[in-house]
Design a protein around this motif. Structure first.
Motif, PDB file in Angstrom:
ATOM      1  N   LEU A 394       1.276  -1.616   0.152  1.00 44.54           N
ATOM      2  CA  LEU A 394       0.378   0.066  -0.291  1.00 44.54           C
ATOM      3  C   LEU A 394       1.112   1.455  -0.025  1.00 44.54           C
ATOM      4  CD1 LEU A 394      -2.931  -1.042   2.393  1.00 44.54           C
ATOM      5  CD2 LEU A 394      -2.788  -1.563   0.677  1.00 44.54           C
ATOM      6  N   THR A 395       0.381   2.377  -0.339  1.00 44.33           N
ATOM      7  CA  THR A 395       0.568   3.185  -0.493  1.00 44.33           C
ATOM      8  C   THR A 395       0.534   4.705   1.012  1.00 44.33           C
ATOM      9  OG1 THR A 395      -0.740   5.004  -1.663  1.00 44.33           O
ATOM     10  CG2 THR A 395       0.808   3.978  -2.933  1.00 44.33           C
ATOM     11  N   GLU A 396       1.361   5.476   1.075  1.00 44.08           N
ATOM     12  CA  GLU A 396       1.055   5.641   2.595  1.00 44.08           C
ATOM     13  C   GLU A 396      -0.548   6.171   2.735  1.00 44.08           C
ATOM     14  OE1 GLU A 396       2.195   9.588   5.924  1.00 44.08           O
ATOM     15  OE2 GLU A 396       2.496   8.993   3.445  1.00 44.08           O
ATOM     16  N   LYS A 397      -1.000   6.647   1.070  1.00 37.31           N
ATOM     17  CA  LYS A 397      -2.327   7.113   1.236  1.00 37.31           C
ATOM     18  C   LYS A 397      -2.940   6.010   1.141  1.00 37.31           C
ATOM     19  CE  LYS A 397      -5.662   9.784  -1.425  1.00 37.31           C
ATOM     20  NZ  LYS A 397      -6.288   8.773  -1.421  1.00 37.31           N
ATOM     21  N   GLN A 398      -3.320   4.624   0.040  1.00 41.09           N
ATOM     22  CA  GLN A 398      -3.657   3.739   0.652  1.00 41.09           C
ATOM     23  C   GLN A 398      -4.470   3.330   1.494  1.00 41.09           C
ATOM     24  OE1 GLN A 398      -2.277   1.900  -2.470  1.00 41.09           O
ATOM     25  NE2 GLN A 398      -3.052   2.698  -4.114  1.00 41.09           N
ATOM     26  N   ALA A 399      -3.008   2.893   2.589  1.00 38.91           N
ATOM     27  CA  ALA A 399      -3.395   2.902   3.661  1.00 38.91           C
ATOM     28  C   ALA A 399      -3.927   3.853   5.018  1.00 38.91           C
ATOM     29  CB  ALA A 399      -1.310   2.624   4.708  1.00 38.91           C
ATOM     30  N   ARG A 400      -3.679   5.139   4.609  1.00 41.33           N
ATOM     31  CA  ARG A 400      -4.861   5.768   5.603  1.00 41.33           C
ATOM     32  C   ARG A 400      -6.180   5.548   5.059  1.00 41.33           C
ATOM     33  NH1 ARG A 400      -1.734   8.832   8.698  1.00 41.33           N
ATOM     34  NH2 ARG A 400       0.929   8.641   8.608  1.00 41.33           N
ATOM     35  N   ASP A 401      -6.453   5.461   4.181  1.00 39.01           N
ATOM     36  CA  ASP A 401      -7.628   5.269   3.273  1.00 39.01           C
ATOM     37  C   ASP A 401      -8.454   4.279   4.005  1.00 39.01           C
ATOM     38  OD1 ASP A 401      -7.643   7.775   2.327  1.00 39.01           O
ATOM     39  OD2 ASP A 401      -7.137   6.681  -0.424  1.00 39.01           O
ATOM     40  N   ALA A 402      -8.223   3.017   4.898  1.00 34.99           N
ATOM     41  CA  ALA A 402      -8.312   1.496   4.786  1.00 34.99           C
ATOM     42  C   ALA A 402      -8.492   1.888   6.286  1.00 34.99           C
ATOM     43  CB  ALA A 402      -7.032   0.844   4.647  1.00 34.99           C
ATOM     44  N   GLY A 403      -7.941   2.618   7.410  1.00 36.44           N
ATOM     45  CA  GLY A 403      -8.702   3.358   8.272  1.00 36.44           C
ATOM     46  C   GLY A 403      -6.643   2.704   9.447  1.00 36.44           C
ATOM     47  N   MET A 404      -5.512   2.518   8.361  1.00 31.69           N
ATOM     48  CA  MET A 404      -4.338   1.899   9.483  1.00 31.69           C
ATOM     49  C   MET A 404      -4.299   3.004   9.861  1.00 31.69           C
ATOM     50  SD  MET A 404      -2.721  -0.682   6.811  1.00 31.69           S
ATOM     51  CE  MET A 404      -3.339  -2.389   6.227  1.00 31.69           C
ATOM     52  N   ARG A 405      -2.943   3.724  11.169  1.00 34.82           N
ATOM     53  CA  ARG A 405      -3.044   4.144  11.676  1.00 34.82           C
ATOM     54  C   ARG A 405      -0.814   4.015  11.090  1.00 34.82           C
ATOM     55  NH1 ARG A 405       0.453   5.017  16.670  1.00 34.82           N
ATOM     56  NH2 ARG A 405       0.007   3.524  17.065  1.00 34.82           N
ATOM     57  N   VAL A 406      -0.496   4.602   9.964  1.00 30.23           N
ATOM     58  CA  VAL A 406       1.125   4.513   9.421  1.00 30.23           C
ATOM     59  C   VAL A 406       1.636   5.539   9.705  1.00 30.23           C
ATOM     60  CG1 VAL A 406      -0.259   2.614   7.845  1.00 30.23           C
ATOM     61  CG2 VAL A 406      -0.214   4.850   7.519  1.00 30.23           C
ATOM     62  N   ARG A 407       3.038   5.456   9.661  1.00 28.92           N
ATOM     63  CA  ARG A 407       3.844   6.559   9.128  1.00 28.92           C
ATOM     64  C   ARG A 407       4.634   6.350   8.123  1.00 28.92           C
ATOM     65  NH1 ARG A 407       8.995   7.264  13.575  1.00 28.92           N
ATOM     66  NH2 ARG A 407      10.538   9.200  11.660  1.00 28.92           N
ATOM     67  N   ALA A 408       5.051   6.536   7.261  1.00 31.80           N
ATOM     68  CA  ALA A 408       5.762   6.628   5.750  1.00 31.80           C
ATOM     69  C   ALA A 408       7.313   7.765   6.309  1.00 31.80           C
ATOM     70  CB  ALA A 408       5.562   7.007   5.111  1.00 31.80           C
ATOM     71  N   VAL A 409       7.956   6.779   5.770  1.00 31.05           N
ATOM     72  CA  VAL A 409       9.575   7.650   5.862  1.00 31.05           C
ATOM     73  C   VAL A 409      10.275   7.040   4.727  1.00 31.05           C
ATOM     74  CG1 VAL A 409       9.390   7.472   8.567  1.00 31.05           C
ATOM     75  CG2 VAL A 409      10.533   5.586   6.983  1.00 31.05           C
ATOM     76  N   SER A 410      10.767   7.953   4.208  1.00 28.27           N
ATOM     77  CA  SER A 410      11.716   8.120   2.949  1.00 28.27           C
ATOM     78  C   SER A 410      12.808   8.694   3.034  1.00 28.27           C
ATOM     79  CB  SER A 410      11.291   8.858   2.127  1.00 28.27           C
ATOM     80  OG  SER A 410       9.991   9.065   2.187  1.00 28.27           O
ATOM     81  N   PHE A 411      14.016   7.879   2.158  1.00 28.68           N
ATOM     82  CA  PHE A 411      15.813   8.336   2.595  1.00 28.68           C
ATOM     83  C   PHE A 411      16.001   8.319   0.891  1.00 28.68           C
ATOM     84  CE2 PHE A 411      20.160   7.521   2.919  1.00 28.68           C
ATOM     85  CZ  PHE A 411      20.087   8.225   4.249  1.00 28.68           C
ATOM     86  N   ALA A 412      17.145   9.230   0.861  1.00 26.42           N
ATOM     87  CA  ALA A 412      17.056   9.316  -0.916  1.00 26.42           C
ATOM     88  C   ALA A 412      18.385   8.164  -1.166  1.00 26.42           C
ATOM     89  CB  ALA A 412      18.512  10.812  -0.223  1.00 26.42           C
ATOM     90  N   LEU A 413      19.028   7.618  -1.970  1.00 29.89           N
ATOM     91  CA  LEU A 413      19.642   6.342  -2.494  1.00 29.89           C
ATOM     92  C   LEU A 413      21.033   6.840  -2.712  1.00 29.89           C
ATOM     93  CD1 LEU A 413      16.950   4.284  -4.980  1.00 29.89           C
ATOM     94  CD2 LEU A 413      17.359   3.994  -2.459  1.00 29.89           C
ATOM     95  N   GLU A 414      20.996   7.865  -3.550  1.00 28.76           N
ATOM     96  CA  GLU A 414      22.355   9.023  -3.393  1.00 28.76           C
ATOM     97  C   GLU A 414      23.159   9.214  -2.018  1.00 28.76           C
ATOM     98  OE1 GLU A 414      19.141  12.093  -3.673  1.00 28.76           O
ATOM     99  OE2 GLU A 414      19.192   9.981  -4.553  1.00 28.76           O
ATOM    100  N   ASP A 415      22.457   9.019  -1.063  1.00 23.45           N
ATOM    101  CA  ASP A 415      23.060   9.081   0.000  1.00 23.45           C
ATOM    102  C   ASP A 415      23.491   7.946   0.788  1.00 23.45           C
ATOM    103  OD1 ASP A 415      22.362  12.091  -0.385  1.00 23.45           O
ATOM    104  OD2 ASP A 415      20.837  11.963   1.134  1.00 23.45           O
ATOM    105  N   THR A 416      23.224   6.840   0.218  1.00 27.21           N
ATOM    106  CA  THR A 416      23.507   5.269   0.181  1.00 27.21           C
ATOM    107  C   THR A 416      25.653   5.475  -0.308  1.00 27.21           C
ATOM    108  OG1 THR A 416      22.857   4.314  -1.182  1.00 27.21           O
ATOM    109  CG2 THR A 416      21.725   4.206   0.714  1.00 27.21           C
TER     110      THR A 416
END
Length: 494
Positions: A394-416
């Motif tokens: 699920l995307t963050e929006k899809q998960a929230r629309d499904a009633g889930m309490r979620v948290r999304a985090v991101s990281f830049a691949l170039e910073d690895t």
């Protein structure tokens, strides 16, 4: 008119990759299986979708990757004729002899023609343009145990005045074209539209992409934004938020698309127009009406593939013909499940996975619960644009629309560390969506070069419901781009 009637244990309507898989799994345990196909054995993916489209996309991606490597000299230009010739090799010149031979070697019977259900467990086949059916123009197949609908999907044309009479390309024409048009208008910003805009720009066409919203709307917003930015970078005119109002095919063969955007009417004229506005299940010409079933959005099935509306527990649905299944690999997985179910219920031997399988209408056993999890929660997809986009769950929006309490985090691949080694032009993003109540991943999206190769670790995490605390102990190798897993979990707070 000649006709004949034959009995088989199982009749599968559709010999694409999904139909072939369900037939193969059922036949392995001694069941006799007939596979009905009106076009080419091997189906859409082999000849007009997955395989030829990726053959067209790979050369441009390879050239761009080489150009980004420090120290690499001049990179040769693309050889369009060679690319098209390789595409023809990938599709075997649209000859299905090898697929037909495989079906025969696996002990199954290929029946050429269009199959329609005319009564319970009964499929009537009329001969197709490819070949007469074993010398008969009509054939009736009676299934002792099961009929499986694996008919895939068909493209849809939006109701734009003049579009139908303008003889537009669909995805089939785009992936099988003998020549590259000088200019191309792509109507639609989904997977097909985004990929074909990339491929034809690589092959030298002037490309305009027109879509009602953003690109790849079913995915995380950053994915479509990145793809749109790259398309513009390579010279594609990307028009977002536009409503097509008219299409006209001119006497000289060119075509004009008129559209409205931000209250302004504009138009673009090109040599060809590609309509990539979506597909619908091919359930309208299978004879379901003979059973009183209407399934314009796909068949409704239980976790074992049984069609809910059919009485007698004999009709199954798989792949794009089923509501919610939209990718070849997901359809093939579902086909393996359904083939094993049929084999377990009716075959002479126990299938390899060892069962048990619930009877029709019974509560699913654990393995069919896993199947439901994969179909509903953890579907995967890779879009072979530049950058590639790979997602699971699920995307963050899809998960929230499904009633889930979620948290999304991101990281830049170039910073690895691995990303740093790739050079200054390397960039991308990884995003995970965490169910805060269960502390497990319910979705992940990777955007970047070869992002598809990073997806399966996320798929395992989502399907397995691996706690994020446990994932933290899965140590990524250094220096690789996969180190992003550690960085994502650190960003999350572990």
């Amino acid at each position: 008119m000649e006709s004949q009637t034959d009995e088989f244990d199982v009749v599968v309507i559709g010999a694409g990759p999904v139909g072939e898989n369900v037939a193969d799994r059922a036949a392995r345990t001694g069941l006799s299986v007939a596979v009905v196909e009106s076009e080419l054995a091997g189906g859409e993916c082999s000849y007009w979708a997955c395989m030829p489209s990726k053959a067209l996309l790979r050369p441009g991606a390879a050239v761009e990757a080489a150009e980004s490597v420090v120290g690499v000299g001049d990179v040769p230009a693309l050889d369009v004729r060679a690319i098209l010739a390789h595409r023809d090799e990938v599709t075997h010149g649209w000859d299905d002899e090898s697929q037909a031979d495989w079906i025969a070697d696996a002990g199954m019977t290929l029946v050429r023609g269009h199959g329609r259900i005319v009564a319970p467990r009964t499929v009537h086949v009329t001969s197709s343009a490819l070949a007469e059916v074993d010398g008969a123009r009509e054939r009736t197949l009676v299934a002792r145990h099961a009929v499986v609908v694996a008919t895939g999907s068909v493209p849809v044309l939006p109701p734009v005045p003049g579009l139908e009479t303008a003889s537009p390309w669909g995805s089939r024409e785009a992936t099988s074209a003998d020549e590259v048009p000088g200019s191309l208008v792509v109507l639609g910003g989904g997977v097909v539209g985004s990929e074909m805009a990339t491929a034809y720009r690589d092959l030298g066409a002037d490309v305009t992409l027109v879509t009602r919203s953003g690109l790849l709307g079913a995915m995380e917003p950053a994915a479509g934004e990145a793809v749109a930015a790259h398309l513009r970078e390579i010279g594609v005119d990307v028009v977002l938020g536009a409503e097509a109002t008219e299409v006209v095919r001119h006497d000289d063969g060119s075509v004009t698309l008129t559209y409205q955007s931000d209250g302004t009417t504009s138009s673009v004229t090109a040599d060809q127009i590609l309509v990539a506005s979506g597909r619908v299940p091919r359930t309208g010409d299978v004879g379901l009406e003979s059973l009183g079933i209407e399934a314009p959005r796909g068949l409704d099935v239980d976790p074992t593939g049984l069609v809910q509306e059919a009485e007698g527990h004999w009709l199954y649905g798989v792949g794009d013909a089923v509501a919610g299944i939209t990718t070849t690999h997901q359809g093939k997985y579902q086909a393996r499940v359904v083939g094993d179910v049929i084999a377990a219920r009716h075959g002479d031997e126990e299938p390899a996975w060892g069962g048990p399988v619930p009877g029709p209408g019974a509560e699913p056993e654990p393995w069919t619960r896993y199947a439901s999890t994969s179909d509903v929660v953890a579907q995967t997809q890779v879009v072979f644009t530049r950058p590639q986009v790979a997602s699971v769950g699920l995307t963050e929006k899809q998960a929230r629309d499904a009633g889930m309490r979620v948290r999304a985090v991101s990281f830049a691949l170039e910073d690895t560390a691995g990303g740093y080694l790739m050079g200054a032009d390397f960039a991308g993003t990884a995003t995970i969506v965490v169910d805060e109540d269960r502390r497990v991943l319910v979705g992940a999206t990777f955007v970047g070069p070869e992002a598809g190769e990073m997806l399966h670790a996320a798929t395992v995490a989502v399907v397995g419901a691996v706690p994020v605390e446990r994932l933290w102990h899965a140590v990524p190798a250094y220096p690789t781009v996969s180190e992003v897993w550690l960085r994502l979990l650190e960003t999350y707070g572990l």
